[in-house]
Scaffold this motif. Structure first.
Motif, PDB file in Angstrom:
ATOM      1  N   GLU A  68     -51.668  32.820 -21.335  1.00 13.73           N
ATOM      2  CA  GLU A  68     -50.811  32.279 -20.266  1.00 13.73           C
ATOM      3  C   GLU A  68     -50.890  33.153 -19.013  1.00 13.73           C
ATOM      4  O   GLU A  68     -50.967  32.645 -17.908  1.00 13.73           O
ATOM      5  CB  GLU A  68     -49.356  32.190 -20.757  1.00 13.73           C
ATOM      6  CG  GLU A  68     -49.138  31.084 -21.763  1.00 13.73           C
ATOM      7  CD  GLU A  68     -47.664  30.935 -22.128  1.00 13.73           C
ATOM      8  OE1 GLU A  68     -46.818  31.520 -21.412  1.00 13.73           O
ATOM      9  OE2 GLU A  68     -47.359  30.237 -23.106  1.00 13.73           O
ATOM     10  N   GLU A  97     -54.265  32.659 -17.308  1.00 12.69           N
ATOM     11  CA  GLU A  97     -54.311  31.355 -16.646  1.00 12.69           C
ATOM     12  C   GLU A  97     -53.564  31.381 -15.334  1.00 12.69           C
ATOM     13  O   GLU A  97     -54.023  30.838 -14.317  1.00 12.69           O
ATOM     14  CB  GLU A  97     -53.734  30.278 -17.578  1.00 12.69           C
ATOM     15  CG  GLU A  97     -53.885  28.878 -17.038  1.00 12.69           C
ATOM     16  CD  GLU A  97     -53.372  27.834 -18.021  1.00 12.69           C
ATOM     17  OE1 GLU A  97     -53.134  26.686 -17.581  1.00 12.69           O
ATOM     18  OE2 GLU A  97     -53.205  28.158 -19.216  1.00 12.69           O
ATOM     19  N   GLU A  98     -52.392  32.031 -15.333  1.00 17.27           N
ATOM     20  CA  GLU A  98     -51.589  32.119 -14.104  1.00 17.27           C
ATOM     21  C   GLU A  98     -52.303  32.975 -13.039  1.00 17.27           C
ATOM     22  O   GLU A  98     -52.305  32.626 -11.844  1.00 17.27           O
ATOM     23  CB  GLU A  98     -50.231  32.736 -14.441  1.00 17.27           C
ATOM     24  CG  GLU A  98     -49.212  32.686 -13.310  1.00 17.27           C
ATOM     25  CD  GLU A  98     -49.307  33.908 -12.391  1.00 17.27           C
ATOM     26  OE1 GLU A  98     -48.947  33.786 -11.216  1.00 17.27           O
ATOM     27  OE2 GLU A  98     -49.739  34.971 -12.893  1.00 17.27           O
TER      28      GLU A  98
END
Length: 204
Positions: free
Chosen positions: A197, A200-201
Motif C-alpha cells: 500500500e 502504491e501511494e
C-alpha cells in the motif's frame, strides 16, 4: 503476505548450536524450529507436534515411499524426516523456519530449496572445541576423539554456507544470528509485499 524464509543452521558438535538457536527463537518473533517426524519414543517432557511428530515406523515408511519428506535420515535404529507439507504451510503463513541439520542434509535441502539461507556456526578455536567436548563430562576419551574428528570433517564444509557465525562470545554470536534473520526480512523480495500500500501511494 510475504513468505517466510527457511534458515538452515549447521555446526560441529560442541559449537553451541542448540543453545544459540533456543535463545534466538525465544527473542525473535515469527521464527520457529522445524518440527521433524521421528520414529523414536518421546522423552520425558517432549510433546507431539512441539518437539517432534512422533509416528510409528510403518507410518514413517509410508510417508517416505510417498515422497512426503523434504529430507530424511536414519540415526541408529530411528528415522527422522522433515515434512514438505508442514514446512510449506509454515513458510506460506509468513513464519521463518530454522532447520538444524548436518552439512550433508544441508546440501540436500539447498538443492531442493535454493531460496533457503544457510548459516554455519564455528567454534573460536580447536582448543576451545576440545574443552567444550570435555566439559560435557558425559563422554569417554574415545568418544570425544571420535566427535572431534567428526567436527573437523563438518567444519571443512564451511565454504558451502552463506553465513559464518563464530561462537566465541555467546551474546555476540546471538546478535550475529539475529542480524542475519532481520537482514533477510528486509530484502526486497521479503519486505516489498508488506509495503504494498505504501509503495502504491508513493508511486501514484
Amino acid at each position: 503476505m510475504s513468505k517466510g524464509t527457511l534458515f538452515i543452521i549447521s555446526a560441529p558438535s560442541g559449537a553451541g548450536k542448540t543453545s544459540l538457536v533456543q535463545a534466538l527463537i525465544e527473542m525473535t518473533d515469527s521464527l520457529q524450529i522445524s518440527v521433524s517426524h521421528t520414529t523414536r519414543q518421546p522423552r520425558q517432557g517432549e510433546e507431539h507436534g512441539v518437539n517432534y511428530f512422533f509416528v510409528a515406523q510403518d507410518e514413517f515408511m509410508q510417508m517416505l515411499n510417498s515422497h512426503l519428506f523434504l529430507e530424511h535420515a536414519q540415526i541408529y535404529d530411528n528415522y527422522y524426516g522433515t515434512s514438505q507439507k508442514w514446512l510449506t504451510e509454515q513458510l506460506n503463513a509468513g513464519i521463518d523456519i530454522i532447520l538444524e541439520i548436518d552439512w550433508q542434509g544441508a546440501q540436500q535441502i539447498r538443492r531442493l530449496k535454493p531460496d533457503s539461507v544457510s548459516i554455519f556456526i564455528l567454534p573460536p578455536s580447536r582448543t576451545a572445541l576440545e574443552e567444550r567436548l570435555h566439559n560435557r563430562g558425559k563422554d569417554s576419551e574415545a568418544v570425544i576423539a571420535q566427535r572431534l574428528q567428526g567436527a573437523m570433517n563438518e567444519i571443512s564444509h564451511y565454504v558451502e554456507f552463506d553465513y559464518l557465525v563464530v561462537n566465541d562470545d555467546f551474546s555476540q554470536a546471538l546478535k550475529d544470528l539475529q542480524t542475519i534473520i532481520y537482514s533477510q526480512r528486509l530484502t526486497q523480495i521479503a519486505h516489498a509485499p508488506k509495503l504494498e500500500e505504501m509503495l502504491e501511494e508513493l508511486l501514484n
